[in-house]
Design an enzyme around this catalytic site. Structure first.
Site, PDB file in Angstrom:
ATOM      1  N   HIS A   1     108.420 -36.316 -52.568  1.00  0.00           N
ATOM      2  CA  HIS A   1     108.879 -37.603 -51.871  1.00  0.00           C
ATOM      3  C   HIS A   1     107.721 -38.297 -51.129  1.00  0.00           C
ATOM      4  CE1 HIS A   1     111.365 -40.097 -49.248  1.00  0.00           C
ATOM      5  NE2 HIS A   1     110.403 -39.885 -48.295  1.00  0.00           N
TER       6      HIS A   1
ATOM      7  N   GLU B   1     114.225 -46.794 -50.633  1.00  0.00           N
ATOM      8  CA  GLU B   1     113.666 -45.457 -50.538  1.00  0.00           C
ATOM      9  C   GLU B   1     112.796 -44.858 -51.448  1.00  0.00           C
ATOM     10  OE1 GLU B   1     115.301 -40.961 -48.961  1.00  0.00           O
ATOM     11  OE2 GLU B   1     116.480 -42.804 -48.498  1.00  0.00           O
TER      12      GLU B   1
ATOM     13  N   LYS C   1     124.253 -37.468 -47.447  1.00  0.00           N
ATOM     14  CA  LYS C   1     123.424 -38.518 -47.393  1.00  0.00           C
ATOM     15  C   LYS C   1     122.645 -38.831 -48.805  1.00  0.00           C
ATOM     16  CE  LYS C   1     119.655 -41.036 -46.419  1.00  0.00           C
ATOM     17  NZ  LYS C   1     118.461 -41.071 -47.087  1.00  0.00           N
TER      18      LYS C   1
ATOM     19  N   ASP D   1     130.994 -53.185 -52.302  1.00  0.00           N
ATOM     20  CA  ASP D   1     130.887 -53.019 -51.128  1.00  0.00           C
ATOM     21  C   ASP D   1     130.404 -51.740 -50.573  1.00  0.00           C
ATOM     22  OD1 ASP D   1     130.776 -52.876 -47.988  1.00  0.00           O
ATOM     23  OD2 ASP D   1     133.012 -53.980 -48.150  1.00  0.00           O
TER      24      ASP D   1
END
Length: 439
Positions: A393, A84, A280, A296
């Protein structure tokens, strides 16, 4: 298309040939494409091939580094694996910001991990309690070989309790076991112990004199498995400074910024729609370092989001407040991590990442990863409450758009210059490139 039998027994080349023949029009092009991602070092490629089943090629993700992280007085360059745009830049920005204000503090609050033997029993609760009490020593005796090395490192089985769940599901009980696995994540260790506990239950229940024949037959093991919910394996990351010290190029009014920041976090605490996106953003930083260090991330994600809902409502993982003209920002995260075992000893890039971090033990890695999550969250909220998150972004995303459009070097230079003073959006970039090409 016919069902394929014995696919796993085919060679890697045969697997690719079958896929190309059955799913693609240009067979040779897809074969060439997949093979172009193979590593030229045959031994290294073989190592990667054996990580999973039915391997056909490699799938690359970029490994970036966010420098200037000061954690408990020590400086780190933090490796991050993520696709991202702007995540690594945001982490680096937050790290530099706080490096000039005392850095981050991190503390491991607890390191307990959990596993369960789930079983059914139709009989007297008093009898099953007596039975478990009787066989308690056997759980440890029968796992002595499994736990020997772990105990040498200071870990092992902490406690084994019987839990009555019959009020929620008829006849359902569980052995609830807690473990300390030191520097390993411990999944295989925990599961091996649990399966041996289950064997003890099966075998010894047939000998327990107080059980009736029906009670013996009714004791059935459903499954034995560790839990990725680790509410007692928690690390805290935090930053603080005087409100006036928040002043920077982007923060002209520190008091106003601090108040708005605290409000933004408070909204995430009470509003689930916001909390999910808020968390998130935290996991952007967490997962990137988890991946880079061979841990993991699916287990981490599952455990973290369960932790966020532990009080019955999904809420923010981070918190902020102003106390006596001081800005405080922190989060608690459940992180079951390992720095030995698994990919940590196999994957060359994981070895590199851990060496870059100074070969941390599991507790130190917990601290680093929690700080990465807090830094990511700070950067996001700082952008949201000042310039807005899209400005930075989308400028980071600009290169991805230009790659999609197969822009030339000359076109790239003109586009970058144009959007230095313009809002970046996919449609705006496409329109500008099309205009250039018409000219």
């Amino acid at each position: 298309m016919d069902i394929v039998n014995g696919f796993s027994k085919l060679s890697k080349e045969q697997k690719i040939d079958w896929l190309a023949e059955n799913y693609f029009i240009d067979n040779q092009a897809i074969i060439y494409f997949l093979k172009s991602y193979w590593n030229n070092d045959e031994a290294l490629q073989k190592l990667h091939d054996e990580f999973i089943e039915n391997t056909i090629t490699n799938f690359y993700l970029p490994l970036g580094v966010a420098p200037n992280f000061i954690i408990n007085g020590k400086t780190y360059a933090v490796p991050m694996v993520i696709e991202e745009s702007s995540v690594v830049a945001a982490a680096a920005n937050a790290a530099k910001f706080w490096s000039q204000r005392g850095g981050f503090k991190a503390t491991v609050l607890s390191t307990e991990k959990i596993g369960n033997v789930h079983f059914m029993f139709e009989g007297s609760k008093q009898k099953i309690e007596q039975f478990i009490k009787q066989v308690q020593p056997m759980f440890r005796e029968r796992t002595a070989e499994i736990t020997r090395n772990m105990e040498k490192r200071g870990g092992g089985i902490l406690k084994i309790d019987l839990v009555d769940k019959t009020a929620e599901l008829a006849n359902y009980y569980q052995l609830h076991a807690t473990f300390d696995t030191k520097d390993s994540m411990g999944a295989n260790f925990i599961n091996s112990c649990l399966e041996e506990f289950a064997n003890v239950l099966r075998e010894e229940s047939m000998k327990f004199e107080d059980f009736t024949e029906n009670e013996r037959k009714s004791l059935q093991i459903v499954m034995s498995i560790l839990s990725n919910y680790v509410p007692n394996c928690v690390v805290r990351a935090e930053v603080s400074c005087k409100i006036d010290d928040l002043k920077s190029k982007e923060i002209e009014n520190p008091k106003e910024f601090a108040e708005r920041f605290v409000q933004a976090v408070r909204i995430a605490e009470i509003e689930t729609y916001r909390a999910v996106t808020h968390n998130k953003g935290i996991m952007n930083g967490v997962d990137a370092v988890v991946l880079a260090t061979g841990n993991d991330f699916r287990a981490i994600e599952s455990g973290v989001h369960s932790f966020a809902a532990k009080d019955g409502k999904y809420t923010s993982l981070s918190h902020a407040e102003i106390v006596d003209d001081e800005f405080l920002f922190w989060l608690d995260l459940p992180l079951a991590l390992g720095t030995v075992g698994g990919l940590t000893n196999l994957h060359p890039m994981v070895k590199f990442a851990l060496e870059l971090l100074g070969k941390p033990n599991a507790n130190e890695l917990m601290q680093i990863i929690a700080v990465a999550g807090l830094a990511q969250n700070f950067a996001a909220i700082k952008s949201l409450t000042t310039t807005g998150i899209q400005q930075g972004h989308m400028k980071m995303h600009l290169m991805n758009i230009l790659n999609q459009l197969e822009a030339t070097s000359e076109e790239r230079a003109k586009v970058v210059k144009h959007f230095e003073s313009q809002t970046v959006s996919h449609s705006a970039v496409v329109s500008f490139v099309e205009h250039l090409r018409k000219e």
